[in-house]
Design an enzyme around this catalytic site. Structure first.
Site, PDB file in Angstrom:
ATOM      1  N   VAL A   8      -2.078  -3.732  -0.543  1.00  0.00           N
ATOM      2  CA  VAL A   8      -1.470  -4.124   0.767  1.00  0.00           C
ATOM      3  C   VAL A   8      -2.723  -3.783   1.952  1.00  0.00           C
ATOM      4  CG1 VAL A   8       0.754  -3.509   0.384  1.00  0.00           C
ATOM      5  CG2 VAL A   8      -0.859  -1.813   1.212  1.00  0.00           C
ATOM      6  N   SER A   9      -2.574  -4.941   2.833  1.00  0.00           N
ATOM      7  CA  SER A   9      -3.830  -4.367   3.773  1.00  0.00           C
ATOM      8  C   SER A   9      -3.237  -3.601   4.650  1.00  0.00           C
ATOM      9  CB  SER A   9      -3.915  -6.003   4.662  1.00  0.00           C
ATOM     10  OG  SER A   9      -2.775  -6.052   5.293  1.00  0.00           O
ATOM     11  N   THR A  10      -4.498  -2.948   5.422  1.00  0.00           N
ATOM     12  CA  THR A  10      -4.311  -1.815   6.476  1.00  0.00           C
ATOM     13  C   THR A  10      -3.066  -2.226   7.511  1.00  0.00           C
ATOM     14  OG1 THR A  10      -6.049  -2.916   7.722  1.00  0.00           O
ATOM     15  CG2 THR A  10      -6.479  -1.369   6.419  1.00  0.00           C
TER      16      THR A  10
END
Length: 311
Positions: A8-10
């Site tokens: 997942v992205s930040t």
């Protein structure tokens, strides 16, 4: 083993949906990463790739969880296949363990190659146009020695270097682990305790593994091997004990013989020792009857390192 990779992205809050999908697909181990897909340095992904072995299967929920582009995806899947493992994407219903899945990846590869050629053509056209206008090609910030641009270039070079050594990690990494057991290995009460070999003995085994590849891979030097090991240790892909010094080899009979000659007559020159060894019928380490001063010098230096002669 069936291995899953979730990212997942930040900005995202959770990868629970991916985990549920991977678990339902039968993943026995899942590597979770929280980092932007635009960044090539993904420690959990690198750790997963380095640990793959023949027969493993890597599963992702969809392509964009694994790669930042089609070319990046192909490179990662190539690394997976080189390790003897297969790749499966749930959303796209592609599995390289099947003939249809392999065919789809061949099509992807052709498209990526076409895109690379187009990028190369556009780059050359842009450089030619810039030269006609009297502009210098390249990065103006680098020519101006801008520290931010220099730092970005160094980061890209470091990532490219990691990609290069990671591409062949399935060949050299198992050999390093086998020849350089860590303290954790020794505490595991293995049936056969492996000795820690010096790098000079590890290197020929790695080059032997490289020699059988098609196309053949370039031979490594000890310096290049140590640099690769240091990088993997820094990234947490190898234990720091891998770099520990190998125990000193016991003095051989030749070393003790040469040391005894030198102690009995400190004025003996290397050529005198060589003549004496030949007169005694003692063969060289390679089994020859003729001794060179260079071979004798190597034995004298080793005797000094091992404390049999004073420096």
């Amino acid at each position: 083993m069936i291995v899953g990779y979730a990212r997942v992205s930040t900005e995202d809050q959770t990868n629970a949906a991916q985990i549920d999908q991977l678990t339902a697909a039968g993943c026995e181990r899942i590597f979770e990463e929280k980092i932007s897909g635009a960044k090539r340095q993904r420690p959990r992904l690198d750790r997963m790739l380095a640990g793959l072995s023949t027969g493993d299967l890597v599963i992702v929920s969809k392509f964009d969880r694994l790669a930042r582009s089609l070319i990046d995806l192909l490179n990662i899947v190539d690394t997976i296949r080189e390790a003897g493992a297969d790749f499966r994407s749930l959303a796209e219903e592609i599995n390289t363990a099947t003939p249809s899945g392999r065919l789809q990846f061949h099509v992807f590869g052709a498209l990526a190659e076409f895109e690379r050629e187009r990028i190369s053509e556009r780059t050359k056209e842009g450089i030619a146009a810039a030269k006609r206008r009297g502009r210098l090609p390249g990065n103006p910030a680098l020519r101006a020695r801008d520290p931010v641009a220099i730092a970005e270039l160094q980061t890209r070079r470091a990532e490219a270097y990691f990609d290069a050594i990671n591409a062949s990690a399935h060949l050299w990494l198992p050999i390093v682990k086998s020849c350089r057991p860590t303290e954790n290995d020794k505490l595991a009460a293995l049936p056969l305790q492996r000795p820690t070999l010096p790098w000079s003995q590890v290197l020929p085994r790695i080059n032997s593994a490289f020699a059988g590849q098609v196309p053949p891979l370039p031979r490594w030097t000890e310096r290049r091997l140590l640099r690769a090991v240091h990088r993997f240790v820094e990234d947490g892909l190898l234990h720091a004990d891998t770099l520990a010094s190998a125990p000193a080899r016991p003095a051989s009979g030749l070393v003790r013989t040469v040391a005894a000659m030198k102690r009995s007559n400190p004025r003996m020159r290397l050529c005198d020792i060589a003549n004496e060894l030949e007169a005694l019928g003692i063969a060289t380490p390679r089994g020859h009857s003729k001794w060179s001063t260079g071979s004798v010098g190597n034995l004298v230096r080793r005797a000094k390192r091992e404390g049999l002669l004073k420096g």
